[in-house]
Design a protein around this motif. Structure first.
Motif, PDB file in Angstrom:
ATOM      1  N   LEU A   1      30.947  16.264 -13.033  1.00 26.09           N
ATOM      2  CA  LEU A   1      30.790  17.663 -13.635  1.00 26.09           C
ATOM      3  C   LEU A   1      31.262  17.523 -14.763  1.00 26.09           C
ATOM      4  O   LEU A   1      32.059  17.477 -15.587  1.00 26.09           O
ATOM      5  CB  LEU A   1      30.951  18.863 -12.985  1.00 26.09           C
ATOM      6  CG  LEU A   1      31.350  20.512 -13.782  1.00 26.09           C
ATOM      7  CD1 LEU A   1      29.306  20.571 -13.940  1.00 26.09           C
ATOM      8  CD2 LEU A   1      31.792  21.049 -13.153  1.00 26.09           C
TER       9      LEU A   1
ATOM     10  N   LEU B   1      25.583  21.490  -4.285  1.00 21.54           N
ATOM     11  CA  LEU B   1      26.679  20.453  -5.624  1.00 21.54           C
ATOM     12  C   LEU B   1      28.201  21.212  -5.292  1.00 21.54           C
ATOM     13  O   LEU B   1      29.320  20.778  -6.566  1.00 21.54           O
ATOM     14  CB  LEU B   1      26.468  19.606  -6.902  1.00 21.54           C
ATOM     15  CG  LEU B   1      25.573  19.199  -6.745  1.00 21.54           C
ATOM     16  CD1 LEU B   1      24.587  19.751  -8.150  1.00 21.54           C
ATOM     17  CD2 LEU B   1      25.398  18.161  -5.693  1.00 21.54           C
TER      18      LEU B   1
ATOM     19  N   VAL C   1      25.358  17.753 -13.518  1.00 19.21           N
ATOM     20  CA  VAL C   1      26.499  16.420 -12.006  1.00 19.21           C
ATOM     21  C   VAL C   1      25.927  15.726 -12.352  1.00 19.21           C
ATOM     22  O   VAL C   1      24.085  15.335 -11.621  1.00 19.21           O
ATOM     23  CB  VAL C   1      25.946  17.599 -10.563  1.00 19.21           C
ATOM     24  CG1 VAL C   1      26.839  16.958  -9.672  1.00 19.21           C
ATOM     25  CG2 VAL C   1      26.815  18.884 -11.029  1.00 19.21           C
TER      26      VAL C   1
ATOM     27  N   SER D   1      21.182  20.216 -13.237  1.00 16.41           N
ATOM     28  CA  SER D   1      21.779  20.047 -15.115  1.00 16.41           C
ATOM     29  C   SER D   1      21.498  21.972 -15.135  1.00 16.41           C
ATOM     30  O   SER D   1      20.460  22.167 -14.596  1.00 16.41           O
ATOM     31  CB  SER D   1      21.211  18.889 -15.939  1.00 16.41           C
ATOM     32  OG  SER D   1      20.196  19.281 -16.676  1.00 16.41           O
TER      33      SER D   1
ATOM     34  N   VAL E   1      32.624  18.423  -6.333  1.00 15.57           N
ATOM     35  CA  VAL E   1      32.580  17.681  -7.483  1.00 15.57           C
ATOM     36  C   VAL E   1      34.343  17.136  -7.693  1.00 15.57           C
ATOM     37  O   VAL E   1      35.184  17.684  -7.320  1.00 15.57           O
ATOM     38  CB  VAL E   1      32.412  19.223  -8.471  1.00 15.57           C
ATOM     39  CG1 VAL E   1      33.228  17.684  -9.633  1.00 15.57           C
ATOM     40  CG2 VAL E   1      31.243  19.214  -8.264  1.00 15.57           C
TER      41      VAL E   1
ATOM     42  N   LEU F   1      26.540  25.280  -8.803  1.00 19.00           N
ATOM     43  CA  LEU F   1      26.936  24.581  -8.530  1.00 19.00           C
ATOM     44  C   LEU F   1      26.874  25.020  -6.752  1.00 19.00           C
ATOM     45  O   LEU F   1      25.993  23.961  -5.912  1.00 19.00           O
ATOM     46  CB  LEU F   1      28.206  24.287  -8.296  1.00 19.00           C
ATOM     47  CG  LEU F   1      29.005  24.519  -9.189  1.00 19.00           C
ATOM     48  CD1 LEU F   1      30.474  23.820 -10.172  1.00 19.00           C
ATOM     49  CD2 LEU F   1      28.370  22.878  -9.998  1.00 19.00           C
TER      50      LEU F   1
ATOM     51  N   THR G   1      31.475  12.030  -8.415  1.00 15.96           N
ATOM     52  CA  THR G   1      30.682  12.729  -8.926  1.00 15.96           C
ATOM     53  C   THR G   1      31.109  13.372  -9.551  1.00 15.96           C
ATOM     54  O   THR G   1      32.487  14.579  -9.516  1.00 15.96           O
ATOM     55  CB  THR G   1      29.866  14.052  -6.944  1.00 15.96           C
ATOM     56  OG1 THR G   1      29.634  13.658  -6.524  1.00 15.96           O
ATOM     57  CG2 THR G   1      29.432  15.369  -7.648  1.00 15.96           C
TER      58      THR G   1
END
Length: 266
Positions: free
Chosen positions: A14, A145, A27, A40, A148, A140, A12
């Motif tokens: 970033l 998310l 991401v 985004s 990362v 995030l 993943t």
């Protein structure tokens, strides 16, 4: 250019693109060369323009204090000259610890000679850095998310150490991807070179798909090179020289940029 398109890469990623007018964060889930955009966001509180504006305001105050000549802040020509010098100073500070800003007859016949250090600029931009870090963390977290695995930095501010440390503070466990020239080519010295290689690889893709047309375009205007460019494959020989003002896209340029040895701009 960062190697994430390799079939063996998985993670993943970033992507932080710190540009002039805004910072874009995205991401991606990358699996076996396939990219899936997860989310985004555009962040405008921190970008190149914000940093240069703060540097310029500091220099205006410094000039007024040194010369005892008030009114520079209201003089458009003087502020513009100072703004351009601060742009150059920011580029130097991305790789150096200190630089000088020297302008002859800046305002009312008074010269300006000042110094800017990396630490001083970081202090001037403390609030934008804090806001950027907060918005990045909130983005995030809101998108779920936080896990990362890799970070890729791009844009003009990507080389600034404070930007790198700020992003690392949000995702401390993530590995920072370093742009590479490919097998045996070593790590690239700047993100600008990575962007050139990325553009070359993208040109190769659209050429292979037959989507690059060197004929007349339907667009009313076509982009042109702002300065002359020389394309090489890392050696002294020149693969292609493009003059200033060359209209893009052009088939000759694409053929040079998409060669198998990943030709890059120098």
């Amino acid at each position: 250019a960062f190697g994430v398109d390799d079939s063996t890469f998985s993670g993943t990623v970033l992507v932080v693109d710190a540009g002039w007018s805004r910072t874009e964060v995205s991401v991606y889930d990358v699996r076996a060369g396939v990219f899936h955009l997860r989310a985004s966001k555009q962040i405008t509180v921190f970008c190149g323009k914000v940093v240069v504006d703060l540097m310029c305001k500091h220099c205006v105050k410094d000039f007024t204090r040194r010369s005892k000549v008030p009114g520079l802040a209201d003089n458009a020509r003087g502020v513009l000259r100072l703004h351009k010098e601060c742009e150059q100073a920011l580029k130097i500070l991305s790789v150096g610890a200190e630089t000088a800003v020297n302008i002859d007859s800046l305002f009312e016949g008074a010269d300006y000679s000042g110094k800017l250090s990396r630490a001083r600029v970081d202090d001037l931009c403390m609030m934008p850095y804090m806001q950027f870090k907060q918005q990045l963390a909130e983005f995030l977290e809101s998108e779920g998310l936080t896990a990362v695995s890799h970070v890729a930095l791009a844009g003009g501010l990507a080389a600034v150490q404070k930007v790198q440390s700020t992003v690392a503070g949000v995702v401390p466990a993530a590995e920072v991807l370093r742009p590479s020239r490919g097998a045996g080519g070593g790590v690239m010295s700047s993100t600008a070179e990575a962007q050139c290689v990325g553009a070359a690889l993208h040109a190769r893709t659209i050429c292979q798909q037959g989507r690059l047309d060197s004929g007349p375009t339907a667009m009313e205007t076509r982009p042109a090179l702002a300065s002359a460019l020389r394309v090489s494959a890392g050696g002294p020989e020149t693969l292609l020289a493009l003059p200033k003002g060359a209209l893009l896209p052009c088939q000759a340029q694409a053929e040079a940029l998409v060669s198998t040895d990943k030709a890059f701009l120098r």
